[in-house]
Design a protein around this motif. Structure first.
Motif, PDB file in Angstrom:
ATOM      1  N   TYR B 159       0.771  -1.247   0.000  1.00 37.16           N
ATOM      2  CA  TYR B 159       0.000   0.000   0.000  1.00 37.16           C
ATOM      3  C   TYR B 159       0.802   1.298   0.000  1.00 37.16           C
ATOM      4  CZ  TYR B 159      -3.803  -3.176   1.177  1.00 37.16           C
ATOM      5  OH  TYR B 159      -4.716  -4.192   1.152  1.00 37.16           O
ATOM      6  N   LYS B 253      -2.830  13.400  -2.751  1.00 37.39           N
ATOM      7  CA  LYS B 253      -2.582  12.019  -3.173  1.00 37.39           C
ATOM      8  C   LYS B 253      -1.759  11.221  -2.156  1.00 37.39           C
ATOM      9  CE  LYS B 253      -3.343  12.769  -8.085  1.00 37.39           C
ATOM     10  NZ  LYS B 253      -4.519  11.911  -8.260  1.00 37.39           N
ATOM     11  N   GLU B 258      -3.958   1.914   7.015  1.00 38.75           N
ATOM     12  CA  GLU B 258      -4.675   1.751   8.280  1.00 38.75           C
ATOM     13  C   GLU B 258      -4.407   0.361   8.829  1.00 38.75           C
ATOM     14  OE1 GLU B 258      -6.094   4.086   9.918  1.00 38.75           O
ATOM     15  OE2 GLU B 258      -5.674   5.554   8.344  1.00 38.75           O
ATOM     16  N   LEU B 275     -12.716  14.761   7.546  1.00 39.05           N
ATOM     17  CA  LEU B 275     -12.642  13.735   6.498  1.00 39.05           C
ATOM     18  C   LEU B 275     -12.829  14.306   5.095  1.00 39.05           C
ATOM     19  CD1 LEU B 275     -14.499  10.682   8.113  1.00 39.05           C
ATOM     20  CD2 LEU B 275     -12.089  11.300   8.220  1.00 39.05           C
ATOM     21  N   THR B 276     -13.270  15.560   4.983  1.00 36.43           N
ATOM     22  CA  THR B 276     -13.370  16.143   3.633  1.00 36.43           C
ATOM     23  C   THR B 276     -12.001  16.196   2.957  1.00 36.43           C
ATOM     24  OG1 THR B 276     -13.208  18.374   4.551  1.00 36.43           O
ATOM     25  CG2 THR B 276     -15.417  17.534   4.121  1.00 36.43           C
ATOM     26  N   HIS B 277     -10.930  16.158   3.751  1.00 35.31           N
ATOM     27  CA  HIS B 277      -9.589  16.093   3.146  1.00 35.31           C
ATOM     28  C   HIS B 277      -9.450  14.866   2.239  1.00 35.31           C
ATOM     29  CE1 HIS B 277      -7.880  19.435   5.231  1.00 35.31           C
ATOM     30  NE2 HIS B 277      -7.881  18.881   6.426  1.00 35.31           N
ATOM     31  N   ILE B 278     -10.173  13.806   2.574  1.00 31.98           N
ATOM     32  CA  ILE B 278     -10.076  12.596   1.747  1.00 31.98           C
ATOM     33  C   ILE B 278     -10.392  12.939   0.299  1.00 31.98           C
ATOM     34  CG2 ILE B 278     -11.039  10.300   1.312  1.00 31.98           C
ATOM     35  CD1 ILE B 278     -11.686  10.134   4.316  1.00 31.98           C
ATOM     36  N   ILE B 279     -11.391  13.799   0.124  1.00 30.41           N
ATOM     37  CA  ILE B 279     -11.797  14.191  -1.226  1.00 30.41           C
ATOM     38  C   ILE B 279     -10.846  15.244  -1.789  1.00 30.41           C
ATOM     39  CG2 ILE B 279     -13.653  15.178  -2.607  1.00 30.41           C
ATOM     40  CD1 ILE B 279     -15.550  14.194  -0.308  1.00 30.41           C
ATOM     41  N   SER B 280     -10.703  16.340  -1.047  1.00 23.53           N
ATOM     42  CA  SER B 280      -9.973  17.476  -1.613  1.00 23.53           C
ATOM     43  C   SER B 280      -8.516  17.132  -1.878  1.00 23.53           C
ATOM     44  CB  SER B 280     -10.084  18.683  -0.689  1.00 23.53           C
ATOM     45  OG  SER B 280      -9.602  18.384   0.596  1.00 23.53           O
ATOM     46  N   GLU B 282      -7.548  13.967  -2.443  1.00 23.43           N
ATOM     47  CA  GLU B 282      -7.551  12.711  -3.202  1.00 23.43           C
ATOM     48  C   GLU B 282      -6.755  11.616  -2.495  1.00 23.43           C
ATOM     49  OE1 GLU B 282      -8.513  13.618  -7.588  1.00 23.43           O
ATOM     50  OE2 GLU B 282      -6.398  14.052  -7.318  1.00 23.43           O
ATOM     51  N   LEU B 283      -7.083  11.413  -1.230  1.00 24.56           N
ATOM     52  CA  LEU B 283      -6.350  10.430  -0.442  1.00 24.56           C
ATOM     53  C   LEU B 283      -6.770   9.009  -0.790  1.00 24.56           C
ATOM     54  CD1 LEU B 283      -6.466  12.220   3.034  1.00 24.56           C
ATOM     55  CD2 LEU B 283      -4.792  12.458   1.189  1.00 24.56           C
ATOM     56  N   LYS B 284      -5.814   8.103  -0.637  1.00 21.97           N
ATOM     57  CA  LYS B 284      -6.088   6.668  -0.754  1.00 21.97           C
ATOM     58  C   LYS B 284      -5.921   6.079   0.631  1.00 21.97           C
ATOM     59  CE  LYS B 284      -4.574   5.782  -5.491  1.00 21.97           C
ATOM     60  NZ  LYS B 284      -5.976   5.761  -5.970  1.00 21.97           N
ATOM     61  N   ILE B 285      -6.994   5.538   1.173  1.00 17.76           N
ATOM     62  CA  ILE B 285      -6.954   4.982   2.518  1.00 17.76           C
ATOM     63  C   ILE B 285      -7.227   3.492   2.421  1.00 17.76           C
ATOM     64  CG2 ILE B 285      -8.009   5.076   4.807  1.00 17.76           C
ATOM     65  CD1 ILE B 285      -8.705   7.973   4.274  1.00 17.76           C
ATOM     66  N   ASN B 286      -6.266   2.704   2.856  1.00 13.04           N
ATOM     67  CA  ASN B 286      -6.425   1.257   2.781  1.00 13.04           C
ATOM     68  C   ASN B 286      -6.282   0.633   4.155  1.00 13.04           C
ATOM     69  OD1 ASN B 286      -6.644   0.265  -0.127  1.00 13.04           O
ATOM     70  ND2 ASN B 286      -4.970   1.736  -0.256  1.00 13.04           N
TER      71      ASN B 286
END
Lengths: 362, 362
Positions: B159, B253, B258, B275-280, B282-286
């Motif tokens: 990951y 990015k 996790e 959690l809006t940072h995930i969108i803005s 473009e995070l990849k959370i695995n």
């Protein structure tokens, strides 16, 4: 020809964090400017008449202090017109890339007429000369055939990893993004659970072919998801409590596509407290901003989606406001979810194209 | 030979949600059983003497109602011994797969001697006959060369998508997972920011080569991450407020791996509100559970890691307790973070292998 009005909508003040924008305060309609369409200097550029403007939830994030780096788009400039994706008609041109009579798609300021120095000026990654297509009104090119449709199409293809027989949960499913996702998911053979915020929206989403549709204001999302046996894919447009319910209902190795979190834009954000599911269920959570997927999917999108809209295979609901005076209220409506389908502002009524009855293109 | 004691540690009662387990109540040491090593029937299986047991944070999740499906491992059975990865010595065998004198790695019950019907009975996906290697004590095979090391190794390779010059933030960096991640990241040419919960742990993590190490109880994580210019990869062992700080500090990015959320295991979980940072961004959370990565990475792991431990290229810190009586406190220590390095319980002291000074194998 005498100068005529060139009305615009100015970004006038920054709303307090976690509050709704206020028409007349946050945004101000200004009809004090004029333009002479025949004599305004183009300096090698072209003159565009704005036909239709897109009103999108993400615009709230641009209404911020220039220093605040918490959104994925640059802030609007105070005292300048708002801007967003739009369809315009080229009225005059000195530029080799466009000619008079072209219908173009790009980022335009919220004003009736704009001199554009170069297509690159209105976002080279999205600029496009549109082809007229029977059954596809120009307004659709800012919605299901524009940024919203691209968001659904590109995000779905990049992140869903959809397998026939799986279950997807789509929020804001009557909107242009969610509604398109519903139809893409059905085309891929999935069971679709979808939520929307009014009975009218629920009816529309049912007409798109979703298997289970509910009004989240009347039925508890968590209860519905549990009853339906959980989910393999979650298309998130809302965040907060609904994201928490989706985490609870997720199957192992579910994919979460984080497209929007409307619940966090105008109120105190709620933090889901069950994030340990990310580990125990081995979730894949991907946030995305559509513009970064344009290079990979854009040609495919324009080849596939407008014909499917023309044939009625892809349906959408459009909510039109008329005139730049309506922009302020239109912006608030998409933040509050009181719009009914893709919100657009028709700036110039001629040449837009007809919708079906009740604003549904079905 | 007369029967001898076969002590064990029983899962005696389920701790209330969000509370710590209690030695003597949650877990009970029981020395009432005996076993005759020469005559106990093997029925085609083999008899194992438990040498060393691993004590891991995830065990808290197994201390739950059988009906509760909120963890990635099956619940412990009330009245039965706890179980976890362990190294044992085969004392007798009627099974063709193992012979007397073999050192084996597998899931063993928390008792001194166990008759195992078949290797498959103690988890075919992890069972292994270990090779003695100079410089690698058997205890390392339940830590840096076992589940913890695999977790770091497999998760990182699957990951991280690590690129030289990027910055990773590793939490619980003195632990066997975090400490190994620190060293893998340095080997990949990254800048490593690492946090731990005591000055002694900080010293150890510095000895691993991390660039910036801080005691999160003394320095604010958010402040450190901002000062260091943000992060490209976050290795999460803690969740909650620290995850929130990492989201704020994430570059576009960024990848979030996790692995654990110790902050949510024994207290009311905190839900990050950004959690809006995930969108803005473009995070990849695995999220991941290591056992599902074994098939892909296990052979590579055993080929690479034990030799690196033997040569001192990969270092680790081990915190030994002695005797099954110490299990209850050992479990609590890894939940509270009062352990100093990989927590193991030495059940039988002979044949384990020596550690360096201060328990550091450096």
């Amino acid at each position: 020809m005498a100068p005529i009005r060139n009305a615009r909508v100015i970004f006038n003040s920054i709303p307090a964090p976690n509050t709704y924008p206020e028409p007349g305060k946050t945004t101000v309609y200004d009809d004090s400017h004029t333009i002479d369409l025949e004599t305004v200097p183009l300096d090698g550029g072209f003159l565009v008449k704005t036909l239709v403007l897109s009103i999108d939830p993400y615009m709230r994030g641009r209404m911020r202090e220039p220093s605040a780096q918490d959104s994925y788009s640059p802030p609007f400039t105070l005292g300048e017109p708002l801007a967003n994706v739009a369809v315009g008609l080229v009225v005059r041109s000195e530029h080799s890339a466009v000619k008079m009579g072209d219908y173009i798609y790009g980022f335009l300021p919220f004003q009736e007429y704009t001199v554009v120095p170069d297509p690159a000026h209105i976002r080279p990654d999205i600029f496009r000369i549109l082809e007229a297509k029977e059954g596809v009104p120009w307004s659709a090119y800012v919605g299901v055939c524009g940024m919203a449709g691209s968001t659904a199409h590109h995000g779905w293809h990049e992140y869903a990893d959809a397998k026939p027989g799986e279950t997807v949960f789509v929020t804001s499913a009557a909107g242009p993004v969610g509604g398109t996702v519903v139809q893409l998911a059905k085309a891929d053979g999935l069971k679709v659970i979808a939520s929307a915020g009014s009975d009218e929206k629920v009816s529309f989403v049912e007409s798109l072919g979703a298997d289970v549709v509910f009004n989240y204001k009347k039925e508890d999302t968590r209860t519905v998801l549990q009853r339906e046996g959980g989910i393999d894919i979650y298309w998130d447009n809302v965040g907060g409590h609904i994201l928490e319910a989706a985490l609870d209902a997720a199957h192992n190795k579910a994919r979460f596509i984080e497209c929007g979190m409307i619940s966090a834009y105008n109120g105190e954000p709620y933090g889901p407290r069950n994030l340990t599911h990310i580990i125990s269920k081995e979730l894949k959570i991907n946030g995305f901003v559509v513009r970064n997927l344009y290079p990979k999917y854009r040609d495919q999108f324009y080849k596939e989606i407008p014909p499917m809209v023309a044939s009625g295979q892809v349906k959408y609901m459009e909510d039109r406001s008329y005139g730049l005076e309506s922009v302020g209220e239109a912006i608030v409506s998409v933040q509050k979810g009181t719009n009914k389908g893709k919100k657009v502002v028709i700036v110039t009524e001629n040449n837009i194209g007809k919708l079906g009855k009740d604003g549904w293109n079905v």
